[in-house]
Design a protein around this motif. Structure first.
Motif, mmCIF file in Angstrom:
data_model
loop_
_atom_site.group_PDB
_atom_site.id
_atom_site.type_symbol
_atom_site.label_atom_id
_atom_site.label_comp_id
_atom_site.label_asym_id
_atom_site.label_seq_id
_atom_site.Cartn_x
_atom_site.Cartn_y
_atom_site.Cartn_z
ATOM 1 N N UNK A 222 0.855 -1.183 0.000
ATOM 2 C CA UNK A 222 0.000 0.000 0.000
ATOM 3 C C UNK A 222 0.893 1.236 0.000
ATOM 4 N N UNK A 223 0.270 2.383 -0.231
ATOM 5 C CA UNK A 223 0.978 3.654 -0.159
ATOM 6 C C UNK A 223 0.380 4.453 0.996
ATOM 7 N N UNK A 224 1.118 4.612 2.063
ATOM 8 C CA UNK A 224 0.636 5.415 3.188
ATOM 9 C C UNK A 224 0.603 6.885 2.783
ATOM 10 N N UNK A 225 -0.508 7.545 3.095
ATOM 11 C CA UNK A 225 -0.679 8.966 2.795
ATOM 12 C C UNK A 225 -0.544 9.722 4.106
ATOM 13 N N UNK B 38 -7.858 2.357 -5.060
ATOM 14 C CA UNK B 38 -8.810 2.816 -4.046
ATOM 15 C C UNK B 38 -8.084 3.655 -3.009
ATOM 16 N N UNK B 39 -8.751 4.696 -2.545
ATOM 17 C CA UNK B 39 -8.254 5.533 -1.448
ATOM 18 C C UNK B 39 -9.067 5.220 -0.204
ATOM 19 N N UNK B 40 -8.370 4.826 0.863
ATOM 20 C CA UNK B 40 -9.020 4.507 2.128
ATOM 21 C C UNK B 40 -8.635 5.555 3.160
ATOM 22 N N UNK B 41 -9.603 6.071 3.899
ATOM 23 C CA UNK B 41 -9.298 7.075 4.920
ATOM 24 C C UNK B 41 -10.293 6.984 6.067
ATOM 25 N N UNK C 198 -4.599 5.656 3.246
ATOM 26 C CA UNK C 198 -3.646 5.053 2.325
ATOM 27 C C UNK C 198 -4.298 4.814 0.974
ATOM 28 N N UNK C 199 -3.469 4.632 -0.035
ATOM 29 C CA UNK C 199 -3.866 4.209 -1.369
ATOM 30 C C UNK C 199 -3.461 2.744 -1.517
ATOM 31 N N UNK C 200 -4.327 1.945 -2.130
ATOM 32 C CA UNK C 200 -4.004 0.527 -2.273
ATOM 33 C C UNK C 200 -4.668 -0.046 -3.513
ATOM 34 N N UNK D 37 -11.571 14.399 -2.938
ATOM 35 C CA UNK D 37 -10.909 14.156 -1.655
ATOM 36 C C UNK D 37 -9.743 13.180 -1.803
ATOM 37 N N UNK D 38 -9.686 12.427 -2.896
ATOM 38 C CA UNK D 38 -8.618 11.456 -3.108
ATOM 39 C C UNK D 38 -7.311 12.180 -3.422
#
Length: 368
Positions: A245-248, A292-295, A302-304, A334-335
């Motif tokens: 994943x990519x941590x934001x 997908x962007x999860x928050x 994160x983005x995954x 918002x992404x």
């Protein structure tokens, strides 16, 4: 000859209203919580109006995303019914692409909400090769006991005679021109809330792991164990899991930093560990594989990648150097996009909604 194959979680393509939010606030839309509604009749009237008005924008945006995919075969998740699929194709998608997707397939699966996997296909590829359906099979009836997949880790939430697939594994045998192709369309168990201090992804992993083992079993039973590498198959869909994943880090005011995290334990290791299939999204840059962007606020975002085209080794070799395309124009504002990835959003996209879906569709041109 190239076939454009895509997958898209279209997010709640429903033909039914859900009025359970009147009695269960956890199921009530956030805008309804702003108003005091004194009786169930008024609630149903207001909720119907809210859903109808928002759905028109959403489905125009979903259709735009599908039009930009240009897929010859489109695998879908979260479709309510064949009636919903036909109504969407006729009322929205037809306005974008014309009468392309004449063939539609959907089998009712196991999801408690009634959302299923489905497929739409053209008569032929853009190159003029005929697309022919040879056979279609549902595996929704398989139980853990059937495949000897029940484990102590599963016993916390399921029983041995429960169905393995939370939706289905829809198997389609096709001929593209004279070439065989088998597609497995899936939508694995979602990452729900955790329990007893265990996060939702880890808590639900045993269920997804059983699903991936079942998918592999189905493919090996179809082609022969140890004999799958030279066959043409693709596993498509929303896997609800990721190996990286990519941590934001940051927020809208101060700016964002993007940090890749790799090597995460996942139910998808069942496919990748011994080269059984290849996640061809990994051919893209590590910051550019997300769908997908999860928050849950600035502390957890994160983005995954949740959406996949897993290619058999034969298909992966034949398409070496190629990677899937990701359609991100339907994402809400918002992404946060990593540097260099910004796209022009579709008209009427909102901060959080309307949007084409919470997922980005992906598509790949495959040489068979």
């Amino acid at each position: 000859m190239a076939l454009r194959l895509g997958t898209f979680n279209i997010e709640n393509l429903m033909t039914r209203f859900d009025f359970s939010g009147f009695r269960n606030q956890l199921r009530q839309d956030r805008v309804m919580q702003l108003f005091e509604v004194r009786n169930e009749q008024d609630y149903q009237r207001l909720e119907s109006a809210r859903v109808v008005s928002s759905t028109d924008d959403t489905r125009q945006l979903s259709a735009l995303a599908i039009a930009d995919m240009g897929a010859d075969i489109l695998c879908l998740q979260e479709v309510d019914s064949m009636e919903a699929l036909k109504a969407f194709e006729y009322g929205y998608l037809f306005r974008m692409v014309g009468s392309g997707y004449r063939h539609k397939y959907l089998v009712e699966g196991n999801d408690s909400r009634g959302i299923d996997v489905g497929v739409m296909m053209r008569d032929e590829t853009r190159d003029g090769e005929k697309i022919e359906i040879v056979d279609i099979r549902s595996h929704a009836a398989l139980t853990y006991r059937d495949l000897d997949l029940f484990t102590p880790a599963l016993a916390v939430t399921v029983k041995a005679d429960d169905k393995i697939f939370k939706r289905d594994c829809l198997e389609l045998d096709l001929k593209i021109g004279s070439r065989p192709l088998t597609i497995y369309v899936v939508h694995l168990k979602s990452m729900t809330n955790g329990r007893d201090g265990v996060d939702g992804r880890s808590f639900t992993k045993p269920v997804r792991e059983a699903e991936t083992k079942a998918i592999r079993h189905i493919i090996e039973a179809r082609f022969g164990k140890g004999q799958t590498a030279d066959k043409n198959f693709v596993i498509c869909g929303d896997m609800n899991d990721y190996q990286e994943r990519v941590d934001v880090i940051g927020d809208r005011r101060t700016g964002y930093r993007f940090e890749p995290q790799g090597g995460l334990e996942s139910a998808l290791d069942v496919f990748s560990a011994d080269g059984f299939a290849e996640n061809v999204m990994r051919r893209r840059d590590p910051l550019d594989r997300w769908t997908l962007y999860h928050a849950r606020g600035p502390e957890e975002q994160h983005l995954c990648q949740l959406d996949y085209l897993w290619l058999s080794p034969a298909l992966a070799r034949r398409n070496a150097g190629k990677a899937p395309e990701i359609i991100r124009n339907g994402q809400p504002f918002r992404t946060p996009f990593p540097p260099g990835q910004a796209v022009e959003r579709y008209p009427r996209i909102g901060w959080d909604r309307p949007k084409a879906s919470d997922h980005c569709p992906i598509v790949m041109a495959l040489e068979l």
